[in-house]
Write a protein that holds these residues in place. Structure first.
Motif, PDB file in Angstrom:
ATOM      1  N   ASN A   1       0.805  -1.230   0.000  1.00  9.77           N
ATOM      2  CA  ASN A   1       0.000   0.000   0.000  1.00  9.77           C
ATOM      3  C   ASN A   1       0.832   1.272   0.000  1.00  9.77           C
ATOM      4  O   ASN A   1       0.324   2.362   0.243  1.00  9.77           O
ATOM      5  CB  ASN A   1      -0.930   0.006   1.212  1.00  9.77           C
ATOM      6  CG  ASN A   1      -1.909  -1.150   1.157  1.00  9.77           C
ATOM      7  OD1 ASN A   1      -2.447  -1.460   0.085  1.00  9.77           O
ATOM      8  ND2 ASN A   1      -2.120  -1.805   2.279  1.00  9.77           N
ATOM      9  N   SER A   2       2.156   1.104  -0.251  1.00  7.18           N
ATOM     10  CA  SER A   2       2.995   2.311  -0.275  1.00  7.18           C
ATOM     11  C   SER A   2       3.013   2.883  -1.697  1.00  7.18           C
ATOM     12  O   SER A   2       2.577   2.243  -2.653  1.00  7.18           O
ATOM     13  CB  SER A   2       4.419   1.959   0.151  1.00  7.18           C
ATOM     14  OG  SER A   2       5.057   1.215  -0.861  1.00  7.18           O
ATOM     15  N   ASP A   3       3.542   4.072  -1.800  1.00  2.00           N
ATOM     16  CA  ASP A   3       3.723   4.674  -3.120  1.00  2.00           C
ATOM     17  C   ASP A   3       4.990   4.055  -3.714  1.00  2.00           C
ATOM     18  O   ASP A   3       6.092   4.555  -3.559  1.00  2.00           O
ATOM     19  CB  ASP A   3       3.867   6.192  -2.956  1.00  2.00           C
ATOM     20  CG  ASP A   3       4.031   6.909  -4.287  1.00  2.00           C
ATOM     21  OD1 ASP A   3       4.277   6.226  -5.312  1.00  2.00           O
ATOM     22  OD2 ASP A   3       3.918   8.142  -4.297  1.00  2.00           O
ATOM     23  N   GLN A   4       4.801   2.907  -4.402  1.00  2.00           N
ATOM     24  CA  GLN A   4       5.953   2.106  -4.834  1.00  2.00           C
ATOM     25  C   GLN A   4       6.872   2.875  -5.793  1.00  2.00           C
ATOM     26  O   GLN A   4       8.091   2.733  -5.725  1.00  2.00           O
ATOM     27  CB  GLN A   4       5.465   0.808  -5.490  1.00  2.00           C
ATOM     28  CG  GLN A   4       4.797  -0.129  -4.491  1.00  2.00           C
ATOM     29  CD  GLN A   4       3.816  -1.069  -5.145  1.00  2.00           C
ATOM     30  OE1 GLN A   4       3.829  -1.259  -6.351  1.00  2.00           O
ATOM     31  NE2 GLN A   4       2.941  -1.657  -4.340  1.00  2.00           N
ATOM     32  N   LYS A   5       6.260   3.673  -6.658  1.00  2.00           N
ATOM     33  CA  LYS A   5       7.055   4.412  -7.628  1.00  2.00           C
ATOM     34  C   LYS A   5       7.990   5.386  -6.896  1.00  2.00           C
ATOM     35  O   LYS A   5       9.169   5.474  -7.194  1.00  2.00           O
ATOM     36  CB  LYS A   5       6.120   5.173  -8.585  1.00  2.00           C
ATOM     37  CG  LYS A   5       6.826   5.826  -9.731  1.00  2.00           C
ATOM     38  CD  LYS A   5       5.807   6.227 -10.814  1.00  2.00           C
ATOM     39  CE  LYS A   5       6.385   7.254 -11.764  1.00  2.00           C
ATOM     40  NZ  LYS A   5       6.486   8.613 -11.219  1.00  2.00           N
ATOM     41  N   ARG A   6       7.424   6.067  -5.921  1.00  2.00           N
ATOM     42  CA  ARG A   6       8.240   7.023  -5.168  1.00  2.00           C
ATOM     43  C   ARG A   6       9.357   6.310  -4.384  1.00  2.00           C
ATOM     44  O   ARG A   6      10.513   6.732  -4.410  1.00  2.00           O
ATOM     45  CB  ARG A   6       7.381   7.829  -4.192  1.00  2.00           C
ATOM     46  CG  ARG A   6       8.250   8.808  -3.404  1.00  2.00           C
ATOM     47  CD  ARG A   6       7.562   9.567  -2.299  1.00  2.00           C
ATOM     48  NE  ARG A   6       8.595  10.071  -1.384  1.00  2.00           N
ATOM     49  CZ  ARG A   6       9.157  11.263  -1.501  1.00  2.00           C
ATOM     50  NH1 ARG A   6       8.785  12.102  -2.442  1.00  2.00           N
ATOM     51  NH2 ARG A   6      10.108  11.616  -0.643  1.00  2.00           N
ATOM     52  N   VAL A   7       9.018   5.216  -3.708  1.00  4.86           N
ATOM     53  CA  VAL A   7      10.027   4.500  -2.915  1.00  4.86           C
ATOM     54  C   VAL A   7      11.184   4.072  -3.819  1.00  4.86           C
ATOM     55  O   VAL A   7      12.358   4.256  -3.486  1.00  4.86           O
ATOM     56  CB  VAL A   7       9.409   3.289  -2.180  1.00  4.86           C
ATOM     57  CG1 VAL A   7      10.494   2.471  -1.491  1.00  4.86           C
ATOM     58  CG2 VAL A   7       8.379   3.752  -1.146  1.00  4.86           C
ATOM     59  N   LYS A   8      10.845   3.532  -4.997  1.00  7.16           N
ATOM     60  CA  LYS A   8      11.896   3.096  -5.934  1.00  7.16           C
ATOM     61  C   LYS A   8      12.781   4.272  -6.348  1.00  7.16           C
ATOM     62  O   LYS A   8      14.006   4.168  -6.371  1.00  7.16           O
ATOM     63  CB  LYS A   8      11.272   2.443  -7.171  1.00  7.16           C
ATOM     64  CG  LYS A   8      10.739   1.045  -6.920  1.00  7.16           C
ATOM     65  CD  LYS A   8      10.469   0.286  -8.216  1.00  7.16           C
ATOM     66  CE  LYS A   8       9.233   0.773  -8.931  1.00  7.16           C
ATOM     67  NZ  LYS A   8       8.893  -0.066 -10.092  1.00  7.16           N
ATOM     68  N   GLU A   9      12.148   5.392  -6.697  1.00  2.00           N
ATOM     69  CA  GLU A   9      12.925   6.568  -7.121  1.00  2.00           C
ATOM     70  C   GLU A   9      13.845   7.062  -6.013  1.00  2.00           C
ATOM     71  O   GLU A   9      15.008   7.390  -6.240  1.00  2.00           O
ATOM     72  CB  GLU A   9      11.966   7.712  -7.528  1.00  2.00           C
ATOM     73  CG  GLU A   9      11.314   7.500  -8.868  1.00  2.00           C
ATOM     74  CD  GLU A   9      10.118   8.440  -9.096  1.00  2.00           C
ATOM     75  OE1 GLU A   9       9.492   8.312 -10.147  1.00  2.00           O
ATOM     76  OE2 GLU A   9       9.816   9.282  -8.207  1.00  2.00           O
ATOM     77  N   GLN A  10      13.287   7.079  -4.807  1.00  4.02           N
ATOM     78  CA  GLN A  10      14.097   7.547  -3.681  1.00  4.02           C
ATOM     79  C   GLN A  10      15.261   6.590  -3.421  1.00  4.02           C
ATOM     80  O   GLN A  10      16.369   7.015  -3.103  1.00  4.02           O
ATOM     81  CB  GLN A  10      13.234   7.693  -2.421  1.00  4.02           C
ATOM     82  CG  GLN A  10      12.186   8.794  -2.518  1.00  4.02           C
ATOM     83  CD  GLN A  10      12.779  10.130  -2.919  1.00  4.02           C
ATOM     84  OE1 GLN A  10      13.832  10.523  -2.429  1.00  4.02           O
ATOM     85  NE2 GLN A  10      12.117  10.834  -3.829  1.00  4.02           N
ATOM     86  N   LEU A  11      14.989   5.293  -3.539  1.00  2.00           N
ATOM     87  CA  LEU A  11      16.053   4.305  -3.322  1.00  2.00           C
ATOM     88  C   LEU A  11      17.156   4.445  -4.379  1.00  2.00           C
ATOM     89  O   LEU A  11      18.338   4.320  -4.065  1.00  2.00           O
ATOM     90  CB  LEU A  11      15.477   2.883  -3.348  1.00  2.00           C
ATOM     91  CG  LEU A  11      14.745   2.458  -2.064  1.00  2.00           C
ATOM     92  CD1 LEU A  11      14.005   1.143  -2.286  1.00  2.00           C
ATOM     93  CD2 LEU A  11      15.715   2.322  -0.892  1.00  2.00           C
ATOM     94  N   VAL A  12      16.755   4.698  -5.620  1.00  2.13           N
ATOM     95  CA  VAL A  12      17.755   4.899  -6.670  1.00  2.13           C
ATOM     96  C   VAL A  12      18.672   6.067  -6.293  1.00  2.13           C
ATOM     97  O   VAL A  12      19.899   5.950  -6.330  1.00  2.13           O
ATOM     98  CB  VAL A  12      17.087   5.151  -8.044  1.00  2.13           C
ATOM     99  CG1 VAL A  12      18.128   5.649  -9.058  1.00  2.13           C
ATOM    100  CG2 VAL A  12      16.425   3.878  -8.562  1.00  2.13           C
ATOM    101  N   ASP A  13      18.073   7.172  -5.898  1.00  5.36           N
ATOM    102  CA  ASP A  13      18.879   8.347  -5.529  1.00  5.36           C
ATOM    103  C   ASP A  13      19.775   8.052  -4.312  1.00  5.36           C
ATOM    104  O   ASP A  13      20.937   8.431  -4.275  1.00  5.36           O
ATOM    105  CB  ASP A  13      17.972   9.535  -5.207  1.00  5.36           C
ATOM    106  CG  ASP A  13      17.485  10.219  -6.476  1.00  5.36           C
ATOM    107  OD1 ASP A  13      18.029   9.898  -7.568  1.00  5.36           O
ATOM    108  OD2 ASP A  13      16.566  11.047  -6.387  1.00  5.36           O
TER     109      ASP A  13
END
Ligand code: HEM
Lengths: 153, 300
Positions: free
Chosen positions: A72-84
């Protein structure tokens, strides 16, 4: 005999205690790996990280130990943040502008099992993308201490 | 060891066993759901040492055996076969790791003298059997997660050993068929280097780890010996390494230190296989004993 044992353990305690003078850099969002100039390349640079995070998120959503947190998280955002975040740690040309680790994970009730499961799934994703094992371990060495900010249970 | 000290040791063991028992009981009530989840990282539960403690092959490590985290219980069963030129040691046992804090273990070792038994007039295939009851408590540190600290994980433990050949051992001038080793171990995974190091100080009276009893009539004193292991992680499921185990030398014939080179492989979380080439030196009367060490571990 017990007295001697006591002395033995005390001696070991002193030796070990001496080794506690460690880096006080308390990992918040991660320290840069500066002793390895090539490591960002070994992860395939930013494009490589994007692919790793896509696979990583798929794995996290499959693993019953991590799924409930991410579905239920904002998966797209989590992935982007993890990349950075990882790009920054790996000495790439990125800045991490996301949330600090402690507050963002504070209310999630994450335990050691969840944490280790996430590390395992990251290993699987890195293997799939052919990141050399030793390079993987260098990243994990930076991530592992973050358990202090992330594991609350 | 005097009678009162012996009793004290026994009381201590009983106390620890009781603690372990009640922990298990609580666990059975509260933690059944997480009993089977294996949540430490691969190979970080170590393998099982010849005396039944989690560690390397020759020496206990500070890690708590099994893949349970601090919210879980883990367990292992193992079988190890050491085949030297003139002897064989078969060991089997099991351990439980409670909440990544306490480890309780049991192992039974059978030391087969094969033809040497005949030479000594004991009969071919004469066998010493030793039971080892172990307990280990993690004091502080975390070998795996605290990667920004040099502080190792440190545990203390004991191995209570009971040999079935008391009469023979005493006739040979050996003081006792029972003994307790105490140890402190420090273990650290240096993840950025993909290296694991362990150092153990053992306080012991054991001759050949207790297979030949404890102390002699000439010398019945505890001494501290050092044991070390170093492993290089090659893949997440594969490690190679070396080990060293210093030994006391109180027998009429020389007792040598032990060393080995090993490879440990964990095809799945529940199974690991360790193969080593061990140099065991002089054992009983046969010099330069070298051999293979093969160990299978099955865990939860
Ligand atoms: C070293 C390990 C970890 C790192 C480096 C990490 C990193 C991150 C990052 C960068 C974000 C995004 C922050 C933002 O949106 O600004 C995030 C969010 C999140 N993490 Fe982690 N994390 C770790 C461990 C975990 C674990 C073990 C879990 C649970 C099993 C978890 C669950 C979550 C969830 C659910 C979010 C989204 C929170 C929200 O949007 O409110 N994380 N994490």
């Amino acid at each position: 005999m017990l007295r001697k044992l006591g002395i033995l353990f005390a001696a070991v305690g002193i030796v070990v205690g001496g080794a506690t003078l460690t880096s006080s850099a308390h990992a918040q969002e991660g320290v840069k790996i500066t002793d390895d100039a090539g490591i960002f390349k070994e992860f395939g640079e930013k494009a490589g990280l994007v692919k790793i995070m896509d696979d990583f998120m798929i794995n996290l959503l499959k693993d019953p130990r991590t799924k409930p947190f991410f579905e239920n998280s904002d998966q797209k955002r989590v992935k982007e943040q993890l990349v950075d975040q990882f790009c920054f740690i790996l000495n790439g040309p990125c800045e991490y502008k996301g949330a600090k680790m402690k507050p963002i994970h504070a209310n999630l009730n994450i335990n050691r099992e969840n944490f280790n499961a996430l590390v395992e799934q990251l290993q699987v994703a890195m293997d799939k993308n052919n990141v050399p094992f030793r390079a993987q371990n260098k990243l994990l060495a930076i991530l592992a201490p973050m358990h202090r900010d992330i594991v609350t249970k | 060891m005097t009678v009162t000290q012996g009793n004290k040791t026994r009381q201590r063991i009983l106390a620890i066993a009781a603690i372990g028992g009640s922990l298990l009981a609580c666990a059975a009530q509260a933690q059944t759901s997480s009993f089977t989840s294996s949540s430490k990282l691969l190979l970080t539960g170590g393998v099982t040492n010849i005396e039944g403690s989690a560690g390397g092959g020759l020496t206990p490590w500070a890690i708590i055996g099994g893949y349970g985290t601090r919210d879980q219980i883990g367990a292992n069963a193992f079988f190890t076969n050491v085949r030297a030129d003139d002897y064989e040691l078969r060991t089997g046992g099991a351990l439980v790791g409670l909440y990544d804090r306490v480890e309780l273990s049991f192992a039974q070792q059978k030391f087969d003298t094969k033809e040497v038994g005949g030479l000594l007039g004991l009969g071919n295939g004469f066998t010493f059997t030793q039971k080892v009851y172990g307990a280990k408590v993690k004091l502080f540190g975390d070998a795996v997660l605290e990667q920004d600290s040099l502080l190792p994980q440190v545990s203390i433990g004991f191995q209570r050993k009971e040999n079935d050949r008391g009469a023979l051992l005493r006739a040979l001038g050996i003081k006792s068929d029972k003994g307790t080793d105490f140890y402190v171990s420090a273990t650290k995974l240096y993840l950025a280097q993909s290296i694991l190091l362990n150092g153990t100080l053992r306080y012991t009276k054991a001759n050949q780890t207790g297979i030949l009893g404890f102390g002699t009539n000439a010398k019945d004193k505890y001494e501290a010996v050092f044991e070390g292991s170093a492993a290089l992680l090659l893949r997440k499921d594969l490690a190679v390494g070396v080990e060293f185990r210093q030994k006391p030398d109180n027998l009429p014939f020389k007792e040598d230190h032990w060393h080995d080179v090993f490879v440990a492989w964990a095809p799945t979380k529940n199974v690991s296989v360790t193969l080593a080439y061990a140099n065991l030196g002089n054992i009983v009367i046969k010099d330069k004993q070298k051999g293979t060490y093969l160990s299978l571990q099955v865990g939860f």
